[in-house]
Structures are given as structure tokens and as C-alpha cells.
Design a protein around this motif. Structure first.
Motif, short mmCIF file in Angstrom:
data_model
loop_
_atom_site.label_atom_id
_atom_site.label_comp_id
_atom_site.label_asym_id
_atom_site.label_seq_id
_atom_site.Cartn_x
_atom_site.Cartn_y
_atom_site.Cartn_z
N LYS A 1 0.06 4.49 -2.57
CA LYS A 1 -0.23 5.65 -2.02
C LYS A 1 0.75 6.56 -2.38
N LYS B 1 -6.77 5.29 -8.10
CA LYS B 1 -5.96 4.42 -7.32
C LYS B 1 -6.23 2.93 -7.23
N ASN C 1 0.95 -1.28 0.06
CA ASN C 1 0.07 0.11 0.02
C ASN C 1 0.76 1.09 0.01
N TYR C 2 2.02 1.23 0.76
CA TYR C 2 3.12 2.37 0.48
C TYR C 2 3.29 2.74 -0.80
N LYS D 1 -0.53 10.25 -6.17
CA LYS D 1 -1.10 11.45 -5.46
C LYS D 1 -2.25 11.89 -5.81
#
Length: 198
Positions: free
Chosen positions: A45, A57, A41-42, A49
Motif C-alpha cells: 500500500k 497494485k 500489505n502495508y 500510491k
């Protein structure tokens, strides 16, 4: 555990290789860059942006992501610089230079950037162009392993003095983790040999 940026020292200490991974979404054509041989997920994310209706996303569902390329660099520091360069180019295209990027994207007869079943080839093409730009800008020698060699595009878009293009050692008929582990181990062995010569 892996939901953060990793330094060159951390990658080396934890048995990874000086590589950057490009994962493509088989439904949308979106690409995510990773320092590790998996997504989390990092990364999603960090790299999405300003998602919108055209560039939503994505989820990290394993079944919709396929490894497209692995860029193997000469050192961990170079791999980290390359990863940061790719993420920065993505940010520029999606945020600071969004209008310019939109104006250059190829569109279908309805004026949309997607083609069959909402697939957007622009995103994978842009990520490949960004990888070529990063290699050329930083003058990094790299071996790039492709799921299919045709994905790299025409040789004229690459500095062939720096980039060596190869296909994955085996077709992805087996679990992709087998291939990524093999590439990681080969990279670590060749890095060890280079260091022992110095």
C-alpha cells in the motif's frame, strides 16, 4: 503485527538486522522494498500510491514473490534511512515525476513497457538503480547479497568503494527463509563485533 513502519530501535530490539530487502514479482517484474524478511500489505500500500493498468497494485501472494537482493548496512539508522530513500524515489517515479519516468522507460515494438507474458523488466532495473543511488547519495557502506550477481548490472553504475556485491550464501533451492535468517544472523554478529571494538 508488521503492518507499519519500523524504527531503528524497534528493529534492533526485536532481533532483526540492519538490512533492506528487495522482493521481485516473478510475474510482473515489480519490486517491493521491505524492512523485514517478508512482505505485507502495508509495504504494498505504501509503495504503490498510484497504481494503473500498466503498474497494477500487486497482491502479497507468497508464491509470486522472490527475494532479489538483501542490502546489509553498518547500522540500523542507516538501514532505515536507506529504506526511506528507496520508498521516496519510488514515490517520485510513480507520482511527482511520473511523466519523466515514463519517457525514459524502454518500450517494445508496440510501444508498451512489457515483454513476454506481461513481464516488465523496467521495474526491477529501476529499483536496482535506486539502490545504487541511495548508497551513493548517503555514502553508506553496504554489502549487497544478490540471488544472481548479474542482477546488479554493470559495475560502472555502482560506487564500488561503498557497495560490495556478493551472491546469496546458497542457491535458493531451499526455503528462502533459511537464507534470510542466515544473512540476518551474520549481520547481527558482525554488528556486535563492530560495536565491541568501539
Amino acid at each position: 503485527m508488521s503492518n507499519k513502519f519500523r524504527s531503528a530501535k524497534w528493529l534492533e530490539k526485536n532481533g532483526f538486522a540492519p538490512q533492506v530487502y528487495l522482493f521481485r514479482n516473478i510475474e510482473s517484474g515489480q519490486v517491493v522494498y521491505s524492512q523485514l524478511p517478508h512482505l505485507n500489505n502495508y509495504q504494498i500500500k505504501q509503495q504503490f500510491k498510484r497504481p494503473n493498468w500498466e503498474n497494477k497494485k500487486p497482491t502479497k501472494r507468497r508464491d509470486i514473490w522472490q527475494i532479489m537482493a538483501v542490502a546489509d548496512f553498518e547500522s540500523f539508522d542507516k538501514a532505515v534511512v536507506a529504506y526511506n530513500g528507496l520508498v521516496e524515489l519510488r514515490y517520485m517515479r510513480d507520482v511527482t515525476k511520473r511523466k519523466e519516468a515514463e519517457s525514459m522507460r524502454k518500450r517494445n515494438s508496440d510501444g508498451n513497457i512489457w515483454y513476454s507474458a506481461q513481464f516488465r523488466p523496467s521495474y526491477s532495473q529501476e529499483s536496482i538503480a535506486d539502490l545504487s543511488a541511495v548508497v551513493d547519495e548517503f555514502k553508506f557502506k553496504t554489502k549487497i547479497y544478490w540471488e544472481d550477481i548479474w542482477r546488479k548490472g554493470d559495475d560502472k553504475y555502482w560506487n564500488l568503494d561503498l557497495a560490495q556485491h556478493l551472491e546469496f550464501p546458497q542457491k535458493i533451492l531451499v526455503d528462502r527463509s533459511v537464507i534470510l535468517n542466515e544473512l540476518r544472523e551474520n549481520s547481527r554478529i558482525s554488528k556486535f563485533k563492530r560495536n565491541s571494538k568501539d
